[in-house]
Design a protein around this motif. Structure first.
Motif, short mmCIF file in Angstrom:
data_model
loop_
_atom_site.label_atom_id
_atom_site.label_comp_id
_atom_site.label_asym_id
_atom_site.label_seq_id
_atom_site.Cartn_x
_atom_site.Cartn_y
_atom_site.Cartn_z
N ALA A 1 42.24 41.29 47.65
CA ALA A 1 41.72 42.89 47.63
C ALA A 1 42.82 43.83 47.64
O ALA A 1 43.03 44.60 46.72
CB ALA A 1 40.70 42.97 48.46
N GLU A 2 43.70 43.44 48.76
CA GLU A 2 44.84 44.36 48.93
C GLU A 2 45.75 44.30 47.85
O GLU A 2 46.26 45.50 47.43
CB GLU A 2 45.41 44.01 50.48
N TYR B 1 38.03 39.76 44.21
CA TYR B 1 38.09 41.16 45.24
C TYR B 1 37.19 40.83 46.35
O TYR B 1 37.87 41.17 47.57
CB TYR B 1 37.82 42.35 44.40
N TYR B 2 36.03 40.35 46.18
CA TYR B 2 35.22 40.68 47.20
C TYR B 2 34.94 39.18 47.99
O TYR B 2 34.56 39.33 49.21
CB TYR B 2 33.71 41.05 46.80
N ARG C 1 38.91 53.33 47.01
CA ARG C 1 39.15 52.48 48.19
C ARG C 1 38.30 52.43 49.55
O ARG C 1 37.97 51.61 50.12
CB ARG C 1 40.58 52.78 48.63
N ARG D 1 40.76 43.94 54.85
CA ARG D 1 40.44 43.36 53.42
C ARG D 1 41.12 42.12 53.30
O ARG D 1 42.16 41.70 53.91
CB ARG D 1 40.80 44.38 52.30
N ARG D 2 40.67 41.06 52.18
CA ARG D 2 41.13 40.04 52.08
C ARG D 2 42.56 40.20 51.17
O ARG D 2 42.83 41.33 50.69
CB ARG D 2 40.65 38.93 51.27
N SER E 1 30.21 51.69 54.65
CA SER E 1 31.56 51.87 54.49
C SER E 1 31.76 52.96 55.70
O SER E 1 32.92 52.61 56.16
CB SER E 1 31.67 52.70 53.19
N ARG F 1 44.20 46.55 45.18
CA ARG F 1 44.28 47.67 45.23
C ARG F 1 45.85 48.59 45.17
O ARG F 1 45.88 49.54 44.72
CB ARG F 1 44.16 48.26 46.94
N THR G 1 34.13 49.64 51.10
CA THR G 1 34.44 48.49 51.66
C THR G 1 33.98 47.36 51.14
O THR G 1 32.82 47.39 50.58
CB THR G 1 34.34 48.61 53.34
N PRO G 2 34.44 46.39 51.18
CA PRO G 2 33.88 45.03 50.48
C PRO G 2 32.48 44.70 51.36
O PRO G 2 31.38 44.49 50.52
CB PRO G 2 34.86 44.04 50.81
#
Length: 643
Positions: free
Chosen positions: A507-508, A117-118, A432, A503-504, A495, A511, A435-436
């Motif tokens: 990650a999207e 995710y990150y 959501r 986002r990467r 954030s 989500r 943020t990363p």
């Protein structure tokens, strides 16, 4: 008597060793050589995962540790008494969602989830450090405690080092041979043994105490001037420099200390160790029952009743609970005593075995292989992990007996550091808007705050010549509380300024997957009510509201209305309410309700970074140069400031 005790110890050791090696052998066969050594092919039955996860969460530490805390600090050790509920709450929030995401993206560990995710290597390395602290230091503390107990039972006929070495040998033998499957299969038996030993120990305590009310009367009569420390919370907060830098008002057990120490307890459930057994399960249908009835209910009851009773016994005798336990066992028949102690040993090895496996896997499979040797075969990876398991077990044993103070400091730091993972986990699985970059930087601020307010960090800085003006836990706030405060502030600020940042792709996709499977199924008013109840429970059970517990069950003459300390009765009341709260979150709010939807694994395995051999060699060269430079700087600082 001593010869008889040694004989029974030898017999129980042989039986335990035979069981461990039998299940290790069965697991090795089921693993099809080394193919499923790391995660048992994700075939652990849900009920087994729930049972082993609950047993590993508690292990020996929260049973004997609660008794020790009460014997040392009195009934203001509310965070330890509420451990059953506190350990279950993160499970309700995170475990079901984490299992669903892991199933979809074909990962089997917490570090893989966070990296997916990150995409942060800093987060990956930090997880590895936390896993190592749990495997070496936290488990080592329990090893030393039980080794001393075994030695005391034989009046020194068996040395603590011999007992520790024997337990370590059994431990790494079954982990190395059978991998996670052996840890899970044997963990089921170890949990049953831990429960049976604890219940039996409760019977021994009651038999020695006679009428528990007489124990309470004796406790009240002997408290004297220390009654305030034994039976009350010392204010909301104390603005004092902390341990080692000044005196406390009455005692350090303020409401702020209770609340922040509770955050440290949450760290166990957020650790990479507990996530491993969850993500290796066949489904998440056992999460709700495991967290509600086994952990918060059954183990919570044991902790708050037997832990409190044994601690009260220790208060009365003016000694630590482990010493009280040794005396109680010496008054029973040898085989009975050995049975109880081996149940406690099983509980220790349940956590230690899982922690060793996770730490070694993290170092080899998640750090060494993707960074320095991407061509490493499956068999070589498993064999290298086995070697690391043995090394970590030996290091833990040596530190337990050669540097016990350092081991305790590092083990204590594992909990607040692990609690800082709540920020990244909430960002991944819930909100959501986190943020990363905010989650990663917030985690960094959190571990920095822990390092600056916990014993191990302060000692290291002092050794390097930097004397901080505060001691351990300044303002009677545990390091976990300082860390989470800095963590949350950084997350909110960053954030806000990085909310438009993209986002990467992974990650999207995560989500979108979470939004699809965990869309709100309850009306908004019920969601608001649920979070309000959680905050109210936290305020009254482990927050500033615990002050009401000082007098809630005391009459006008100062006598205890329920014949037990008012603060203990208050804790029992909120343990019962906490059990209802955990049920409400898990089942009514569907946070962990048993569901088994069809989750189609993603077609492509999320790609980890695989570099060419030349790039890996260059990276290894830079790592060696950086390590040598860091050692040189540290030695220069020590020499300059005379550490």
């Amino acid at each position: 008597m001593i010869d008889s005790m040694v004989l029974w110890l030898g017999l129980f050791t042989l039986i335990y060793m035979a069981l461990a090696l039998f299940w290790a052998r069965q697991s090795a066969v089921a693993n099809h050589d080394v193919e499923t050594w790391f995660s048992a092919g994700h075939s652990i039955a849900p009920w087994m995962g729930a049972l082993v996860g609950a047993g590993a969460s508690v292990s020996v530490w929260f049973l004997l540790g609660t008794a020790d805390a009460v014997a040392r600090w009195g009934f203001s050790s509310v965070a330890a008494l509420q451990a059953g509920v506190l350990l279950a709450i993160p499970g309700m929030l995170f475990y079901k969602r984490a299992w669903f995401v892991a199933q979809r993206f074909r990962v089997s560990s917490q570090i893989e989830l966070l990296r997916l995710y990150y995409g942060s290597e800093f987060l990956a390395v930090s997880c590895a450090v936390i896993a190592l602290l749990f495997a070496v230091a936290f488990a080592g503390m329990q090893l030393r405690l039980l080794s001393d107990l075994l030695s005391a039972m034989t009046a020194g006929a068996l040395s603590p080092l011999f007992c520790g070495a024997l337990l370590t040998l059994i431990l790494f033998a079954y982990v190395v041979i059978g991998g996670l499957r052996a840890v899970a299969y044997l963990g089921m038996l170890q949990t049953v043994a831990l429960v049976s030993a604890t219940l039996t120990l409760g019977g021994v305590i009651l038999a020695n105490v006679g009428d528990p009310l007489l124990l309470m009367d004796a406790l009240a009569a002997s408290a004297g001037e220390r009654g305030a420390q034994w039976f009350s919370v010392a204010g909301v907060v104390q603005f004092v420099p902390g341990f080692g830098r000044g005196a406390f008002l009455e005692h350090p057990g303020s409401a702020a200390m209770i609340l922040s120490a509770s955050m440290a307890v949450l760290g166990v459930a957020c650790s990479p160790v507990l996530f491993k057994i969850l993500l290796s399960s066949r489904s998440a249908t056992g999460v709700a029952a495991g967290q509600t009835w086994v952990l918060a209910g059954f183990f919570g009851a044991l902790i708050i009743t037997l832990g409190g009773l044994l601690g009260a016994f220790g208060l009365l005798r003016g000694e630590e609970a482990s010493a009280t336990l040794a005396d109680l066992l010496s008054a029973t028949s040898p085989w009975f005593s050995v049975w109880i102690v081996f149940g406690l040993v099983a509980g220790m090895q349940l956590f230690a075995g899982l922690a060793l496996l996770v730490a070694a896997e993290t170092v080899v499979r998640h750090l060494y292989k993707p960074w320095f040797h991407s061509e490493l075969s499956r068999r070589a990876t498993v064999n290298l992990t086995r070697i690391v398991v043995v090394i970590l077990a030996v290091v833990s044993l040596l530190m337990a007996f050669l540097t016990p103070v350092a081991l305790s400091a590092l083990g204590a730091m594992a909990l607040p550091l692990s609690a800082q993972l709540m920020g990244p986990l909430v960002g991944l699985l819930w909100f959501r808007w986190i943020t990363p970059p905010a989650a990663v930087v917030g985690f960094g601020f959190g571990i920095a705050a822990v390092f600056l307010t916990d014993a191990a960090g302060i000692y290291i800085l002092s050794y390097l010549g930097l004397e901080l003006p505060w001691g351990r836990y300044p303002w009677t706030i545990h390091a976990a509380g300082w860390g989470l405060f800095c963590n949350v502030v950084a997350i909110m600020v960053i954030s806000a300024v990085s909310r438009h940042r993209g986002r990467r792709a992974n990650a999207e996709e995560i989500r979108a997957f979470i939004a699809r499977h965990f869309a709100a199924r309850t009306p908004p008013w019920l969601n608001s009510l649920a979070w309000s109840i959680v905050l109210a429970w936290a305020f009254l059970a482990v927050g500033p509201g615990t002050i009401f517990g000082n007098v809630a069950f005391v009459d006008a003459t100062g006598a205890w209305v329920l014949s037990v300390p008012s603060l203990w009765a208050w804790s029992v009341l909120f343990w019962l309410l906490g059990l209802v709260l955990v049920w409400f979150l898990g089942y009514r709010m569907a946070m962990a309700s048993p569901e088994q939807p069809a989750i189609e694994p993603r077609a492509e395995i999320p790609s980890l970074r695989h570099d060419r051999v030349s790039a890996e060699a260059e990276r290894l060269r830079r790592l060696i140069i950086a390590a040598v430079a860091a050692i040189g700087v540290i030695l220069l600082v020590i020499w300059s400031f005379g550490g």
